[in-house]
Design an enzyme around this catalytic site. Structure first.
Site, PDB file in Angstrom:
ATOM      1  N   ASP A  93       0.862  -1.162   0.000  1.00 49.41           N
ATOM      2  CA  ASP A  93       0.000   0.000   0.000  1.00 49.41           C
ATOM      3  C   ASP A  93       0.914   1.233   0.000  1.00 49.41           C
ATOM      4  OD1 ASP A  93      -2.314   1.627   0.379  1.00 49.41           O
ATOM      5  OD2 ASP A  93      -1.899   1.671   2.528  1.00 49.41           O
ATOM      6  N   ASP A  95      -0.304   5.066   1.028  1.00 54.09           N
ATOM      7  CA  ASP A  95      -0.580   6.027   2.093  1.00 54.09           C
ATOM      8  C   ASP A  95      -0.472   5.367   3.468  1.00 54.09           C
ATOM      9  OD1 ASP A  95      -2.745   8.511   0.723  1.00 54.09           O
ATOM     10  OD2 ASP A  95      -1.515   7.076  -0.371  1.00 54.09           O
ATOM     11  N   ARG A 138     -14.727  11.929  -0.405  1.00 57.47           N
ATOM     12  CA  ARG A 138     -13.550  12.738  -0.079  1.00 57.47           C
ATOM     13  C   ARG A 138     -13.037  13.503  -1.291  1.00 57.47           C
ATOM     14  NH1 ARG A 138      -9.705   8.377   2.201  1.00 57.47           N
ATOM     15  NH2 ARG A 138     -11.113   7.002   1.045  1.00 57.47           N
TER      16      ARG A 138
END
Length: 294
Positions: A93, A95, A138
């Site tokens: 991943d 972030d 978001r």
């Protein structure tokens, strides 16, 4: 014939008493230590023990988890295909894993909506919200921002400790390293080029006339897509799933961690820690290379 495996213990420092205690715990779990080695860097110490297992791997993992809770020293039970010679794959991943920040929060700060977006991100990573829906919510907060903010965010990105060393160790040994992210390709591309990653997949922010539209172009990279990418990249590289290590921190990574030979939860949310094969709370990604025998 006993199954063989490897126990990798890791902490800022491991003293002689903790080493002896780990050997005793393993004996109590029916694991015979056949070889031992250690490595010390400026930031951590790793103790690697090759073992023969009389008990099931799940029982040994449970025993090691209890020892970790009591000693404060992390310990991973690594199956032999993960560290055995042969082609390997590392998939991560981005972030809060490869990098320290959440990119969408850095972008949202330019719109004055960082706190709002951060709250939704936390809920999604805990698994309380559908990831795709939360992402669309978001990204709407970014509508109207000039595309130039992307370059400003790229300049603010900081890699997690040990990330460059981990990637370099894999690549130097001739293995593939890639990332699959619920973040954004426009931010990820310069980072992937800098690290010379073998592949990188993320969402595309829609940009029209130099402005963010507040939408994602194309399908969202969700937990199913992350697992699909792992399987596809392993197949492309001729790597057995058992020789794949996946690293992530949030609920969006759960399918990917489950599809790997060894799923590593890195400074992760509780649900991810509970589901992963390894919980790495020492904030240094370089420890992961020891799971692969590098």
């Amino acid at each position: 014939m006993r199954d063989t495996a490897r126990v990798v213990a890791y902490a800022r420092r491991i003293d002689d008493g903790q080493r002896e205690d780990l050997h005793a715990v393993l004996r109590g779990l029916g694991a015979d230590v056949t070889a031992a080695s250690s490595a010390t860097t400026p930031t951590y110490t790793v103790l690697t023990l090759d073992v023969g297992l009389a008990a099931a791997a799940t029982a040994v993992r449970s025993g090691l988890a209890r020892w970790t809770a009591a000693s404060g020293v992390g310990a991973a039970l690594v199956p032999s295909p993960t560290y055995a010679p042969g082609p390997k794959l590392l998939i991560m991943d981005v972030d809060s894993t490869l990098i320290r920040q959440e990119v969408i929060e850095l972008l949202a700060a330019h719109a004055g909506r960082e706190a709002e977006v951060a709250a939704v991100t936390e809920a999604a990573m805990r698994g309380e919200l559908d990831f795709a829906q939360s992402l669309h919510h978001r990204v709407r907060a970014l509508e109207g921002l000039p595309a130039t903010v992307i370059g400003e965010v790229v300049d603010r990105i900081r890699l997690s400790d040990g990330a460059e060393d981990l990637v370099a160790a894999y690549l130097h040994a001739g293995h593939r390293v890639g990332v699959v992210s619920g973040g954004f390709s426009q931010v990820l591309a310069p980072l992937a080029e800098r690290l010379r990653l073998s592949f990188a997949k993320a969402n595309d922010l829609e940009i029209l006339d130099g402005t963010l539209t507040g939408r994602v172009a194309g399908a969202v990279v969700d937990r199913r897509e992350k697992a699909r990418t792992l399987r596809a990249e392993a197949d492309r590289a001729g790597v057995r799933p058992e020789a794949v290590i996946a690293v992530g921190d949030g609920a969006n990574d759960l399918d990917m961690l489950g599809a790997a030979g060894l799923g590593v939860a890195f400074n992760a949310k509780p649900a991810v820690r509970a589901a992963a094969d390894v919980a790495l709370d020492l904030p240094d990604l370089d420890v992961v290379r020891h799971f692969a025998g590098l």
